[in-house]
Design a protein around this motif. Structure first.
Motif, PDB file in Angstrom:
ATOM      1  N   ALA A 212       0.820  -1.213   0.000  1.00 55.19           N
ATOM      2  CA  ALA A 212       0.000   0.000   0.000  1.00 55.19           C
ATOM      3  C   ALA A 212       0.852   1.260   0.000  1.00 55.19           C
ATOM      4  O   ALA A 212       0.372   2.336  -0.359  1.00 55.19           O
ATOM      5  N   ALA A 213       2.112   1.117   0.404  1.00 60.12           N
ATOM      6  CA  ALA A 213       3.002   2.280   0.476  1.00 60.12           C
ATOM      7  C   ALA A 213       3.616   2.630  -0.870  1.00 60.12           C
ATOM      8  O   ALA A 213       3.895   3.796  -1.144  1.00 60.12           O
ATOM      9  N   HIS A 214       3.835   1.620  -1.728  1.00 60.24           N
ATOM     10  CA  HIS A 214       4.473   1.889  -3.019  1.00 60.24           C
ATOM     11  C   HIS A 214       4.218   0.717  -3.968  1.00 60.24           C
ATOM     12  O   HIS A 214       4.219  -0.442  -3.531  1.00 60.24           O
ATOM     13  N   PRO A 215       4.009   0.991  -5.265  1.00 59.07           N
ATOM     14  CA  PRO A 215       3.815  -0.113  -6.220  1.00 59.07           C
ATOM     15  C   PRO A 215       4.970  -1.106  -6.247  1.00 59.07           C
ATOM     16  O   PRO A 215       4.760  -2.287  -6.532  1.00 59.07           O
ATOM     17  N   TYR A 216       6.196  -0.646  -5.951  1.00 61.83           N
ATOM     18  CA  TYR A 216       7.336  -1.567  -5.933  1.00 61.83           C
ATOM     19  C   TYR A 216       7.291  -2.507  -4.739  1.00 61.83           C
ATOM     20  O   TYR A 216       8.150  -3.392  -4.602  1.00 61.83           O
ATOM     21  N   GLY A 217       6.280  -2.354  -3.885  1.00 62.18           N
ATOM     22  CA  GLY A 217       6.052  -3.346  -2.852  1.00 62.18           C
ATOM     23  C   GLY A 217       5.792  -4.711  -3.446  1.00 62.18           C
ATOM     24  O   GLY A 217       6.031  -5.742  -2.784  1.00 62.18           O
ATOM     25  N   ALA A 218       5.324  -4.745  -4.698  1.00 62.78           N
ATOM     26  CA  ALA A 218       5.139  -6.026  -5.386  1.00 62.78           C
ATOM     27  C   ALA A 218       6.470  -6.747  -5.541  1.00 62.78           C
ATOM     28  O   ALA A 218       6.534  -7.987  -5.468  1.00 62.78           O
ATOM     29  N   LEU A 219       7.571  -5.990  -5.753  1.00 60.63           N
ATOM     30  CA  LEU A 219       8.898  -6.610  -5.838  1.00 60.63           C
ATOM     31  C   LEU A 219       9.332  -7.153  -4.480  1.00 60.63           C
ATOM     32  O   LEU A 219       9.993  -8.192  -4.401  1.00 60.63           O
ATOM     33  N   VAL A 220       8.983  -6.441  -3.426  1.00 62.39           N
ATOM     34  CA  VAL A 220       9.287  -6.925  -2.080  1.00 62.39           C
ATOM     35  C   VAL A 220       8.567  -8.243  -1.828  1.00 62.39           C
ATOM     36  O   VAL A 220       9.158  -9.217  -1.347  1.00 62.39           O
ATOM     37  N   LEU A 221       7.283  -8.286  -2.168  1.00 61.61           N
ATOM     38  CA  LEU A 221       6.506  -9.517  -1.993  1.00 61.61           C
ATOM     39  C   LEU A 221       7.068 -10.644  -2.861  1.00 61.61           C
ATOM     40  O   LEU A 221       7.177 -11.797  -2.409  1.00 61.61           O
ATOM     41  N   ALA A 222       7.433 -10.328  -4.096  1.00 65.86           N
ATOM     42  CA  ALA A 222       7.980 -11.352  -4.990  1.00 65.86           C
ATOM     43  C   ALA A 222       9.285 -11.916  -4.439  1.00 65.86           C
ATOM     44  O   ALA A 222       9.522 -13.136  -4.487  1.00 65.86           O
ATOM     45  N   SER A 223      10.144 -11.055  -3.921  1.00 64.26           N
ATOM     46  CA  SER A 223      11.415 -11.534  -3.366  1.00 64.26           C
ATOM     47  C   SER A 223      11.175 -12.438  -2.163  1.00 64.26           C
ATOM     48  O   SER A 223      11.846 -13.461  -1.990  1.00 64.26           O
ATOM     49  N   GLN A 224      10.216 -12.083  -1.331  1.00 68.76           N
ATOM     50  CA  GLN A 224       9.936 -12.899  -0.158  1.00 68.76           C
ATOM     51  C   GLN A 224       9.301 -14.228  -0.551  1.00 68.76           C
ATOM     52  O   GLN A 224       9.587 -15.269   0.047  1.00 68.76           O
ATOM     53  N   GLY A 225       8.420 -14.190  -1.554  1.00 74.17           N
ATOM     54  CA  GLY A 225       7.827 -15.433  -2.031  1.00 74.17           C
ATOM     55  C   GLY A 225       8.865 -16.379  -2.605  1.00 74.17           C
ATOM     56  O   GLY A 225       8.847 -17.593  -2.334  1.00 74.17           O
ATOM     57  N   LEU A 226       9.795 -15.842  -3.397  1.00 75.31           N
ATOM     58  CA  LEU A 226      10.857 -16.665  -3.967  1.00 75.31           C
ATOM     59  C   LEU A 226      11.743 -17.247  -2.879  1.00 75.31           C
ATOM     60  O   LEU A 226      12.132 -18.429  -2.923  1.00 75.31           O
ATOM     61  N   TYR A 227      12.054 -16.431  -1.885  1.00 73.53           N
ATOM     62  CA  TYR A 227      12.895 -16.907  -0.779  1.00 73.53           C
ATOM     63  C   TYR A 227      12.221 -18.045  -0.022  1.00 73.53           C
ATOM     64  O   TYR A 227      12.856 -19.061   0.313  1.00 73.53           O
ATOM     65  N   VAL A 228      10.926 -17.915   0.256  1.00 73.04           N
ATOM     66  CA  VAL A 228      10.195 -18.958   0.980  1.00 73.04           C
ATOM     67  C   VAL A 228      10.215 -20.267   0.195  1.00 73.04           C
ATOM     68  O   VAL A 228      10.409 -21.352   0.759  1.00 73.04           O
ATOM     69  N   LEU A 229      10.041 -20.172  -1.120  1.00 68.91           N
ATOM     70  CA  LEU A 229      10.048 -21.383  -1.953  1.00 68.91           C
ATOM     71  C   LEU A 229      11.417 -22.052  -1.959  1.00 68.91           C
ATOM     72  O   LEU A 229      11.527 -23.285  -1.978  1.00 68.91           O
ATOM     73  N   LEU A 230      12.486 -21.250  -1.950  1.00 69.50           N
ATOM     74  CA  LEU A 230      13.838 -21.806  -1.953  1.00 69.50           C
ATOM     75  C   LEU A 230      14.234 -22.318  -0.570  1.00 69.50           C
ATOM     76  O   LEU A 230      14.927 -23.338  -0.447  1.00 69.50           O
ATOM     77  N   ASP A 231      13.809 -21.609   0.461  1.00 66.59           N
ATOM     78  CA  ASP A 231      14.188 -21.970   1.827  1.00 66.59           C
ATOM     79  C   ASP A 231      13.405 -23.183   2.335  1.00 66.59           C
ATOM     80  O   ASP A 231      13.945 -24.039   3.037  1.00 66.59           O
ATOM     81  N   ARG A 232      12.098 -23.247   2.013  1.00 65.90           N
ATOM     82  CA  ARG A 232      11.217 -24.382   2.277  1.00 65.90           C
ATOM     83  C   ARG A 232      10.951 -24.643   3.753  1.00 65.90           C
ATOM     84  O   ARG A 232      10.456 -25.704   4.138  1.00 65.90           O
ATOM     85  N   ARG A 233      11.250 -23.674   4.619  1.00 62.33           N
ATOM     86  CA  ARG A 233      10.839 -23.798   6.023  1.00 62.33           C
ATOM     87  C   ARG A 233       9.398 -23.309   6.173  1.00 62.33           C
ATOM     88  O   ARG A 233       9.037 -22.281   5.626  1.00 62.33           O
ATOM     89  N   ARG A 234       8.619 -24.033   6.937  1.00 60.68           N
ATOM     90  CA  ARG A 234       7.241 -23.652   7.245  1.00 60.68           C
ATOM     91  C   ARG A 234       6.487 -23.255   5.969  1.00 60.68           C
ATOM     92  O   ARG A 234       5.790 -22.240   5.915  1.00 60.68           O
ATOM     93  N   LEU A 235       6.661 -24.071   4.946  1.00 60.14           N
ATOM     94  CA  LEU A 235       6.128 -23.731   3.626  1.00 60.14           C
ATOM     95  C   LEU A 235       4.602 -23.637   3.640  1.00 60.14           C
ATOM     96  O   LEU A 235       4.025 -22.729   3.027  1.00 60.14           O
ATOM     97  N   ARG A 236       3.946 -24.551   4.338  1.00 57.29           N
ATOM     98  CA  ARG A 236       2.485 -24.532   4.346  1.00 57.29           C
ATOM     99  C   ARG A 236       1.958 -23.263   5.006  1.00 57.29           C
ATOM    100  O   ARG A 236       1.042 -22.620   4.492  1.00 57.29           O
ATOM    101  N   GLU A 237       2.541 -22.882   6.140  1.00 57.83           N
ATOM    102  CA  GLU A 237       2.109 -21.657   6.824  1.00 57.83           C
ATOM    103  C   GLU A 237       2.364 -20.431   5.939  1.00 57.83           C
ATOM    104  O   GLU A 237       1.530 -19.517   5.850  1.00 57.83           O
ATOM    105  N   ALA A 238       3.531 -20.419   5.301  1.00 56.34           N
ATOM    106  CA  ALA A 238       3.887 -19.273   4.464  1.00 56.34           C
ATOM    107  C   ALA A 238       2.949 -19.136   3.268  1.00 56.34           C
ATOM    108  O   ALA A 238       2.525 -18.018   2.912  1.00 56.34           O
ATOM    109  N   LEU A 239       2.605 -20.255   2.644  1.00 55.63           N
ATOM    110  CA  LEU A 239       1.716 -20.209   1.481  1.00 55.63           C
ATOM    111  C   LEU A 239       0.323 -19.721   1.879  1.00 55.63           C
ATOM    112  O   LEU A 239      -0.312 -18.966   1.137  1.00 55.63           O
TER     113      LEU A 239
END
Length: 528
Positions: free
Chosen positions: A168-195
């Motif tokens: 909500a603060a900036h459209p580039y927040g989508a890049l922040v979300l994308a980076s975190q989503g990619l990290y969660v998929l690669l890291d694979r800790r608590r994947l179900r909770e994260a998804l």
């Protein structure tokens, strides 16, 4: 580092950053984007949300703060205090984030380095959304790290709220979300909770994705590469070089040192904490890939501040290398590391002063006097039905002097939006008003004076000049949309003759809008 020393050091960094931003908030000249936020914020809450979400696109959270400032009786100074506040609040969040990724000592050094970079200092006094974006993005990364370490519905809820605030603060927040989503998929800790938490963010954030699409449509942003800005390896690398220089030290020699320290810090972090290093890499890779894939139109130009969300990670890598140096088995090691920190901070401040001298020196007194005189005249002689062009800071100064003067503003650089505004203004349209600023940094050669020049033909216009400011106004109402646009084209011709930086694009906007009006009338006449 003991916790109390960490807390004391972070508190001192926060105090220093907040004090600088608060004291220097009037040093930088008023900007049209600040005027835009406050003028949109003058409306009702419903009108603000409708304008941002449905018409302009952009950052609704920033406009909500502007709405609160406007309705509490504040002006530009108050809006900039909001930026100063979030800049100061970002410092402890950066420290806590890097402390989680590395350790407390590294977190403190990273906070110190981050809080004196040009991007941080400038955004701390600039009444836009970038210090808010830094705060919310860093908070979302911190919440993600905590949630992945400890789990639990409450922690994932906090992450989702921080992430929604970020987008909500900036459209580039989508890049922040994308980076975190990619990290969660690669890291694979608590994947179900994260998804599950990520799905909730995607669903609740639908209004924000929609407003991002509105903004992208206005500025010709798409996917596929080949645009006029970036979209290819070399332009992307040039942009990243500029951005990361502004996030640290932009001088070539200093930048090379920063790159070497960051690379060393990444190696050290990867050996000690692979998960932290992976997140850091993903944060940098995500925007790089996105810019390679994006098609950006001629009116879209990413700036250094758009990558402000990477600041904690870049500062963290540099800090990791410096802390490693301080821990070497030598009596000189801590001294050398401390000297390196001081030299880097000095280099950051020097680069900030080189890039934006006004941030430290303030405006010339003559320019301040001229702007006050011009704003006084606009406030004194303005009429409620005047139609202003562009969100010029002089209009903001006039409004702050005469709050009851609520005139319509025609946006520049967007023919469709300009026509939408003109068509909903009550007719007959009032006088047209245009401002030209010879001191604007967008000009090829900013100067402190401007010639008193009239449109040609001059019939039907009046003009006044104060220092670098020229105000042109029609003597009588423009009455129709076509009449206003014709007068606007003549006025923007003056801007071109005076080499005002924005006059070219403003004239194109007016001409395109005028063509659409003419074509619409022609089709209407033909159908009859």
């Amino acid at each position: 580092m003991r916790e109390r020393w960490f807390e004391l050091g972070v508190a001192l960094c926060t105090l220093a950053a907040g004090t600088f931003a608060a004291i220097q908030r009037s040093a930088w000249p008023p900007h049209e984007d600040e005027t835009l936020a406050l003028f949109v914020g003058r409306g009702s809450l419903h009108d603000v949300l409708q304008t941002v979400l449905g018409e302009r696109g952009g950052a609704p959270l920033h406009f909500l703060f502007a709405w609160a400032v406007a309705h509490l009786g504040g002006g530009l100074g108050s809006l900039r205090l909001v930026s100063a506040l979030f800049a100061a609040l970002s410092v402890p969040v950066i420290a806590l984030l890097v402390a989680r990724l590395a350790d407390r000592t590294t977190g403190l050094v990273a906070a110190l380095l981050a809080s004196w970079s040009w991007v941080f200092l400038f955004d701390g006094v600039y009444g836009r959304m970038y210090s808010l974006f830094l705060f919310t993005s860093a908070l979302s990364y911190l919440a993600l790290v905590v949630a992945l370490e400890n789990g639990g519905r409450g922690r994932w809820t906090l992450w989702a709220l921080a992430m929604l605030a970020c987008v909500a603060a900036h459209p580039y927040g989508a890049l922040v979300l994308a980076s975190q989503g990619l990290y969660v998929l690669l890291d694979r800790r608590r994947l179900r909770e994260a998804l599950a938490a990520g799905a909730a963010v995607l669903l609740v954030g639908i209004p924000f994705w929609r407003t991002d699409l509105v903004l992208a449509g206005r500025f010709d942003v798409g996917v596929g590469g080949g645009g006029n800005k970036l979209g290819a390896p070399l332009p992307v690398l040039r942009y990243l070089r500029m951005a990361f220089g502004d996030l640290s030290v932009g001088y070539t020699a200093g930048f090379l040192v920063v790159c070497a320290l960051a690379a060393g810090g990444l190696v050290l972090l990867w050996r000690a904490r692979p998960a932290s290093a992976l997140l850091t890499v993903v944060v940098f890779v995500t925007p790089t890939v996105a810019f390679m894939a994006a098609t950006l139109g001629s009116s879209t130009s990413p700036e250094s501040r758009h990558l402000v969300f990477t600041l904690p990670f870049l500062s963290g890598l540099i800090a990791s290398a410096l802390v490693w140096l301080a821990r070497r088995p030598s009596d000189l090691a801590p001294v050398l590391a401390a000297a390196a920190v001081l030299i880097l901070v000095g280099g950051e401040i020097a680069w900030a002063r080189h890039k934006t001298p006004l941030l430290f020196d303030g405006e010339p007194a003559a320019e301040l006097t001229a702007r006050d005189a011009a704003a006084d005249w606009l406030a004194r002689t303005g009429k409620a039905d005047d139609v202003l062009f562009g969100y010029e800071p002089l209009y903001l100064g006039a409004w702050e002097r005469r709050r009851g003067l609520r005139q319509e503003v025609v946006p520049r650089a967007d023919p469709s939006l300009a026509l939408d505004v003109l068509r909903r203004v009550h007719r007959p349209l009032g006088r047209g008003v245009w401002v030209f600023d010879a001191s604007d940094t967008n000009n090829f050669t900013p100067r402190q004076s401007i010639d008193l020049v009239y449109p040609q033909p001059a019939t039907g216009f009046e003009a006044q000049a104060w220092g670098p400011y020229l105000v042109i106004r029609t003597l009588g109402p423009t009455k129709t949309v076509k009449g206003y646009l014709k007068a606007a084209a003549l006025a923007q011709g003056v801007g071109k003759r005076l080499y005002i930086g924005d006059a070219d694009i403003n004239l194109v906007t007016v001409q395109r809008a005028l063509e659409r009006v003419t074509q619409t009338r022609s089709r209407s006449t033909t159908s009859r």
